[in-house]
Design an enzyme around this catalytic site. Structure first.
Site, short mmCIF file in Angstrom:
data_model
loop_
_atom_site.label_atom_id
_atom_site.label_comp_id
_atom_site.label_asym_id
_atom_site.label_seq_id
_atom_site.Cartn_x
_atom_site.Cartn_y
_atom_site.Cartn_z
N GLU A 114 0.91 -1.25 -0.19
CA GLU A 114 -0.08 0.03 -0.03
C GLU A 114 0.93 1.06 -0.09
OE1 GLU A 114 -3.61 -0.37 2.40
OE2 GLU A 114 -3.38 1.83 3.09
N ASP A 115 1.88 1.27 0.77
CA ASP A 115 2.69 2.49 0.99
C ASP A 115 4.02 2.61 0.66
OD1 ASP A 115 0.62 3.30 2.45
OD2 ASP A 115 1.11 2.53 4.30
N1 LIG Z 1 -3.35 7.04 14.23
C1 LIG Z 1 -2.28 7.25 13.34
N2 LIG Z 1 -2.23 6.70 11.94
C2 LIG Z 1 -1.05 7.14 11.30
C3 LIG Z 1 -0.07 8.08 11.63
N3 LIG Z 1 0.87 7.96 10.70
C4 LIG Z 1 0.46 7.37 9.68
N4 LIG Z 1 -0.67 6.90 9.99
C5 LIG Z 1 -1.57 6.06 9.14
O1 LIG Z 1 -2.74 6.62 8.50
C6 LIG Z 1 -3.80 5.74 8.31
C7 LIG Z 1 -5.00 6.36 8.79
O2 LIG Z 1 -5.19 7.55 8.44
P1 LIG Z 1 -6.35 7.91 7.18
O3 LIG Z 1 -6.42 9.34 7.10
O4 LIG Z 1 -7.54 7.22 7.66
O5 LIG Z 1 -6.13 7.02 6.09
P2 LIG Z 1 -5.12 7.44 4.75
O6 LIG Z 1 -3.88 7.07 5.19
O7 LIG Z 1 -5.68 6.49 3.66
O8 LIG Z 1 -5.56 8.95 4.34
C8 LIG Z 1 -3.40 4.21 9.10
O9 LIG Z 1 -3.18 3.50 7.72
P3 LIG Z 1 -3.33 1.98 7.70
O10 LIG Z 1 -2.23 1.58 8.88
O11 LIG Z 1 -3.19 1.37 6.29
O12 LIG Z 1 -4.76 1.60 8.19
P4 LIG Z 1 -6.12 2.01 7.90
O13 LIG Z 1 -6.59 2.73 8.67
O14 LIG Z 1 -6.09 2.63 6.54
O15 LIG Z 1 -6.85 0.54 7.86
C9 LIG Z 1 -2.36 4.78 9.82
O16 LIG Z 1 -1.26 3.68 9.69
C10 LIG Z 1 0.00 8.54 12.81
O17 LIG Z 1 0.88 9.12 13.61
N5 LIG Z 1 -1.12 8.13 13.78
#
Ligand SMILES: Nc1nc2c(ncn2[C@@H]2O[C@H](COP(=O)(O)OP(=O)(O)O)[C@@H](OP(=O)(O)OP(=O)(O)O)[C@H]2O)c(=O)[nH]1
Ligand SMILES: [Mn+2]
Length: 179
Positions: free
Chosen positions: A65-66
């Site tokens: 994904e990233d």
């Molecule tokens: N809480 C938090 N999240 C952070 C931080 N830095 C990066 N993230 C990541 O951002 C995602 C959640 O933010 P959103 O705005 O909802 O999603 P987006 O990345 O698609 O824009 C998560 O991705 P993901 O792991 O792929 O999970 P998902 O929520 O997309 O399932 C999370 O891992 C941080 O400092 N705090």
């Protein structure tokens, strides 16, 4: 030495190389790799999971994904099971954010048991991270909306792991979210 230990270190090293330039969105710009390591640790230490393929998938869960990683690459290096679990927890970035969020809610109940475990731990890590510190630019409302959406996803994962689910439901309760 135990072959599984060698395999886990290979996996964490692969993930660290892939995420090496990325940072979390918190104000301290924490290295991104802290997140996949923390997700694998939640599964192991808090969820009691010993299935090595699940722990590997947790370490690798955000690589496709990233970063520039492909599923074929994961399959070649770590095998079909690990690649398949990562595929199940990977959002299609070609879709709009709204569609991706909606699809997570719809797809959660149909994921494999292994993918459901990774999803539970990913959400638990991210919700704790939101309680710890607000990502740059996020309003309190956006934080609350993330909790509300995560509760919808987690509802579709019911019956997967009691320990992790109890901790998640406690966090939703603290936010006043009915589940
Ligand atoms: N809480 C938090 N999240 C952070 C931080 N830095 C990066 N993230 C990541 O951002 C995602 C959640 O933010 P959103 O705005 O909802 O999603 P987006 O990345 O698609 O824009 C998560 O991705 P993901 O792991 O792929 O999970 P998902 O929520 O997309 O399932 C999370 O891992 C941080 O400092 N705090
Ligand atoms: Mn994640």
């Amino acid at each position: 030495m135990n072959l599984e230990i060698i395999l886990l270190l290979e996996t964490v090293n692969f993930a660290a190389e892939k995420h090496k330039t990325q940072r979390r969105k918190d104000t301290e710009a924490t290295p991104y790799i802290n997140h996949p390591i923390g997700v694998a640790r939640i599964l192991s230490y808090e969820g009691g999971i010993t299935d090595i393929t699940v722990l590997q998938a947790a370490l690798l869960h955000d690589t496709v994904e990233d970063t520039d990683t492909s599923f074929l690459e994961l399959e070649a290096v770590f095998g079909a099971t690990v690649a398949r679990i990562v595929q199940e927890v990977t959002d299609d970035k070609a879709l709009s954010k709204q569609e991706r969020k909606q699809l997570q809610v719809e797809h959660a109940p149909h994921c494999s048991h292994q993918a459901k475990l990774v999803k539970l731990a990913d959400k638990l890590y991210n919700l704790r991270d939101l309680n710890r510190c607000t990502p740059s630019g996020w309003t309190p409302q956006r934080v609350q909306e993330y909790f509300t959406w995560a509760a919808q996803v987690v509802k579709g994962l019911r019956g997967t792991n009691t320990a992790l689910e109890e901790k998640l439901y406690q966090l939703f309760k603290e936010r006043g979210i009915e589940t």
